[in-house]
Design an enzyme around this catalytic site. Structure first.
Site, short mmCIF file in Angstrom:
data_model
loop_
_atom_site.label_atom_id
_atom_site.label_comp_id
_atom_site.label_asym_id
_atom_site.label_seq_id
_atom_site.Cartn_x
_atom_site.Cartn_y
_atom_site.Cartn_z
N HIS A 71 -30.86 26.66 56.26
CA HIS A 71 -30.83 26.09 57.63
C HIS A 71 -29.42 25.75 58.11
O HIS A 71 -29.21 24.75 58.83
CB HIS A 71 -31.74 24.85 57.72
CG HIS A 71 -33.10 25.07 57.15
ND1 HIS A 71 -34.02 25.91 57.71
CD2 HIS A 71 -33.67 24.58 56.02
CE1 HIS A 71 -35.11 25.94 56.97
NE2 HIS A 71 -34.92 25.15 55.93
N CYS A 72 -28.45 26.55 57.68
CA CYS A 72 -27.04 26.32 58.04
C CYS A 72 -26.62 24.88 57.69
O CYS A 72 -25.96 24.20 58.49
CB CYS A 72 -26.79 26.58 59.53
SG CYS A 72 -27.09 28.27 59.99
N ALA A 73 -27.08 24.44 56.53
CA ALA A 73 -26.73 23.09 56.09
C ALA A 73 -26.56 23.09 54.56
O ALA A 73 -27.24 22.36 53.85
CB ALA A 73 -27.80 22.10 56.51
#
Ligand SMILES: Cc1ncc(COP(=O)(O)O)c(C=O)c1O
Length: 400
Positions: A358-360
């Protein structure tokens, strides 16, 4: 809130029969947004602010109207709404637009999306600033004292998300903003996962800058918003990251005078159809009522938690109190890869979720997982759809 009526406004739902639980990546678009974009292309599809002919005048009027709608939606002045291409673009407009001072620091948190981390890391590296991180607990709860300890008189900017795209938690932005301002720092809020789900008034939050994903709020892809306070623009605390067509009121071969905001920040031909569509999307949300969407998110989360509690091998992340979350949940089935779970949900039940990091990455490392599956809801989703997902998850879990 009449969910059946709302569902009828989203042609993709009817056409595909999909259970669309990937709203935190991008939402579906209602017919009124699609119609408005078609209207632009078929009736007055000219460039804006560049022509005296009637098509250009009409396009300019519609484009400016979208700014007015957004300003009303977020409680700001029209000149404070800068149309961007997405949240990431809006955040970068700030990171490239500020005159960073060596020796200062930038503060953000461990739960941020890469878009609210990497631009600050880059600005810090390039200008010899320190990039400081405030940690939460595993559910995303923050101790305000930690913010107090981390923010100091060298802090140039504090940037925090209004809602985590992984944990769903909603940090106390107003309180963090006050700590930032008391220390003399600028304060930015990443509203990508929050806009359209919780009431947001940028003035009341006390934000100097805010970034919004138009495309997650029923708007077209390629749309986002940067809110920049008029006062800071006037003081030239933020300057345009790009210059070119539309950004100046005068120029010679060697000098130029910047136009007023938002024009000075919207260089070149913008996403005209998209922006006009975004205006209609925000009007559409206002008609439903953000408060009603908030209530619906809470109902969806209550039902999700009830069903999740019945699936023993399910691990899920973030707060477990529906009121403490926006309408999204991330989870894993023990012993299974997140992508496999998402693929099986898609193939066996026509449920579209998002899987992965999740781009995290930093948050995934903090949680001690390689990735997870995310179900994220919007106004057209129903508890019956949650049941379909959970029935499918039960079957998948039994097969492990
Ligand atoms: C919290 C958060 N910040 C930033 C972003 C980046 O948004 P965009 O894709 O509009 O650049 C996202 C998108 O998933 C997000 O959820």
């Amino acid at each position: 809130m009449n969910i059946e009526k709302i569902r009828a406004d989203f042609p993709l739902l009817k056409k595909t029969g999909v259970i669309y639980f990937d709203n935190a990546a991008t939402s579906l678009k209602p017919q009124c947004v699609l119609d408005k974009m078609t209207e632009y292309y078929t009736e007055y599809g000219a460039n804006i602010h560049r022509g005296a002919h009637k098509l250009s005048v009409r396009a300019s009027q519609e484009y400016e109207r979208a700014h007015r709608i957004a300003a009303k939606f977020f409680g700001t002045k029209e000149s404070e709404i800068i149309m961007a291409f997405n949240t990431t673009h809006a955040l970068n407009l700030v990171s490239y637009g500020i005159d960073w001072k060596t020796g200062n620091n930038i503060v953000s948190s461990c739960i941020e999306h890469h878009s609210n981390l990497l631009p600050w890391m880059y600005a810090a590296k390039k200008n010899n600033l320190e990039h400081k991180i405030v940690e939460s607990d595993l559910e995303g709860n923050f101790d305000l004292e930690k913010w107090q300890e981390t923010i100091d008189n060298k802090t140039q900017l504090v940037s925090i998300t209004a809602a985590s795209n992984v944990l769903g938690c909603m940090p106390p932005v107003k309180e963090i903003g006050k700590i930032a301002h008391d220390a003399g720092a600028l304060f930015m809020v990443d509203c990508a996962a929050a806009a359209g789900h919780i009431p947001l008034n940028f003035k009341k939050i006390g934000a100097d800058f805010a970034a919004v994903a138009g495309h997650k709020a029923f708007g077209p892809t390629g749309t986002g918003i940067l809110y920049a306070s008029e006062d800071l623009v006037k003081k030239e605390v933020i300057m345009p990251a790009y210059l070119g067509g539309g950004t100046v009121s005068d120029a010679s071969c060697h000098d130029y005078t910047l136009a007023h905001s938002p024009d000075r920040f919207e260089a070149g031909t913008p996403n005209i159809a998209g922006v006009i569509g975004l205006g209609v999307a925000l009007e559409y949300i206002s008609k439903i009522g953000v408060d009603n969407i908030r209530k619906h998110d809470i109902e969806m989360m209550s039902h999700t938690f009830k069903r999740f509690g019945e699936i023993l091998s399910l691990e899920y992340y973030g707060p477990r109190i529906p009121e403490k979350k926006v309408g999204l949940v991330t989870f894993n089935i023990k012993g299974m890869d997140a992508h496999d779970v998402a693929l099986l949900l898609d193939e066996t039940a026509n449920v579209a979720t998002r899987s992965g990091h999740h781009c995290a990455y930093p948050l995934m490392k903090f949680l001690g997982v390689d990735g997870n599956v995310r179900a994220s809801y919007h106004a057209y989703n129903t508890t019956e759809e949650v049941d379909v997902m959970c029935d499918a998850l039960e079957k998948i879990a039994r097969a492990v």
